[in-house]
Design a protein around this motif. Structure first.
Motif, PDB file in Angstrom:
ATOM      1  N   ALA A  32      79.694  47.216  67.966  1.00 24.20           N
ATOM      2  CA  ALA A  32      78.552  47.961  68.470  1.00 24.20           C
ATOM      3  C   ALA A  32      78.612  48.797  69.645  1.00 24.20           C
ATOM      4  O   ALA A  32      78.238  49.717  69.588  1.00 24.20           O
ATOM      5  N   TYR A  50      71.089  45.116  70.163  1.00 23.46           N
ATOM      6  CA  TYR A  50      71.884  44.183  69.326  1.00 23.46           C
ATOM      7  C   TYR A  50      72.903  43.705  69.942  1.00 23.46           C
ATOM      8  O   TYR A  50      73.325  42.416  69.674  1.00 23.46           O
ATOM      9  N   VAL A  85      76.636  45.877  60.969  1.00 23.75           N
ATOM     10  CA  VAL A  85      76.791  46.377  62.359  1.00 23.75           C
ATOM     11  C   VAL A  85      76.726  47.996  62.230  1.00 23.75           C
ATOM     12  O   VAL A  85      75.774  48.724  62.577  1.00 23.75           O
ATOM     13  N   LEU A 138      73.647  49.430  61.355  1.00 20.31           N
ATOM     14  CA  LEU A 138      72.451  49.568  62.419  1.00 20.31           C
ATOM     15  C   LEU A 138      72.381  51.170  62.874  1.00 20.31           C
ATOM     16  O   LEU A 138      71.757  51.601  63.325  1.00 20.31           O
ATOM     17  N   PHE A 162      66.586  43.906  62.768  1.00 19.17           N
ATOM     18  CA  PHE A 162      65.084  44.797  63.754  1.00 19.17           C
ATOM     19  C   PHE A 162      64.122  45.063  62.783  1.00 19.17           C
ATOM     20  O   PHE A 162      63.241  45.776  63.299  1.00 19.17           O
TER      21      PHE A 162
END
Ligand SMILES: [Zn+2]
Ligand SMILES: [Zn+2]
Length: 230
Positions: free
Chosen positions: A13, A30, A203, A206, A228
């Motif tokens: 991330a 995150y 990941v 996202l 989310f």
């Protein structure tokens, strides 16, 4: 395929945060959540785990979350309010189920569109190198178990006519495809590890928020929202 560790998700991330400024805010949040999840993991199989970690999680989100969650986290009696509660619970369940799945023998059996361990729906698809092309799998939105799934098959409605399963790509994300279904109008993002072996589907998914915006504009609905709600 064993799921990634929390540490590798956090590191990935951080890499993506500098590569994709449009998703930097989500990726920073995150990382904080994943750090909390990582620290919580050793306790995750104890009874009362959710109740014991909930106050610390709510306090963390109250400090660093996006405005809607901060507001919910700081409201007295937040435990009874949706959808913030669903988010808090899911953060902790990911730890608990993820650990349990990683330490269980899971029978993959026949092709199925929900997780063979916890029965939740996939948050992303993945292509892994195999022979000439790629082997397709689905990644669980809750415990991150990955299971094999046929390439030309809609994981929502079972459509298998390739003309009704268009795939879209964007130059910004050369290794992430939007796999759509024109029968049920659902889509899932597919992370192609044959192109980018560093990616971690749950990941990298996202980071690719612009692809979701594009898909929604084209009247597709995501198969399963991520943690989310995106
Ligand atoms: Zn699962
Ligand atoms: Zn479909």
């Amino acid at each position: 395929m064993r799921p990634s560790s929390w540490q590798s998700r956090i590191e990935r991330a951080a890499e993506l945060e500098s590569e994709y400024p449009a998703a930097a805010e989500v990726l920073r949040f995150y990382q904080e959540i994943a750090k909390f999840q990582s620290e919580s993991e050793p306790l995750s199989q104890k009874s009362g785990f959710l109740e014991s970690r909930m106050p610390a999680l709510i306090a963390l989100v109250g400090r660093i979350g996006p405005p809607a969650l901060v507001e919910a986290a700081n409201r007295p009696g937040v435990e009874s309010h949706e959808p913030a509660v669903a988010f808090f619970t899911r953060v902790l369940l990911q730890v608990q189920k993820g650990y349990a799945a990683a330490h269980s023998h899971i029978s993959m059996g026949i092709t199925r569109n929900t997780c063979p361990f916890c029965n939740e729906r996939p948050v992303a698809a993945v292509l892994r190198p195999e022979g000439e092309g790629g082997k397709r799998g689905l990644v669980c939105s809750l415990c991150f178990t990955e299971w094999e799934f046929r390439r030309l098959l809609c994981p929502n409605c079972g459509e298998e006519d390739h003309r009704k399963l268009p795939v879209y790509t964007a130059s910004e994300f050369p290794y992430i495809r939007i796999e759509t279904c024109d029968s049920c109008r659902r889509y899932i993002k597919s992370v192609d590890l044959t192109i980018n072996g560093r990616a971690i589907p749950e990941v990298d998914e996202l980071a690719a928020i612009p692809l979701d915006l594009w898909a929604v504009e084209k009247d597709y609905t995501k198969l399963t929202p991520n943690i989310f709600g995106l």
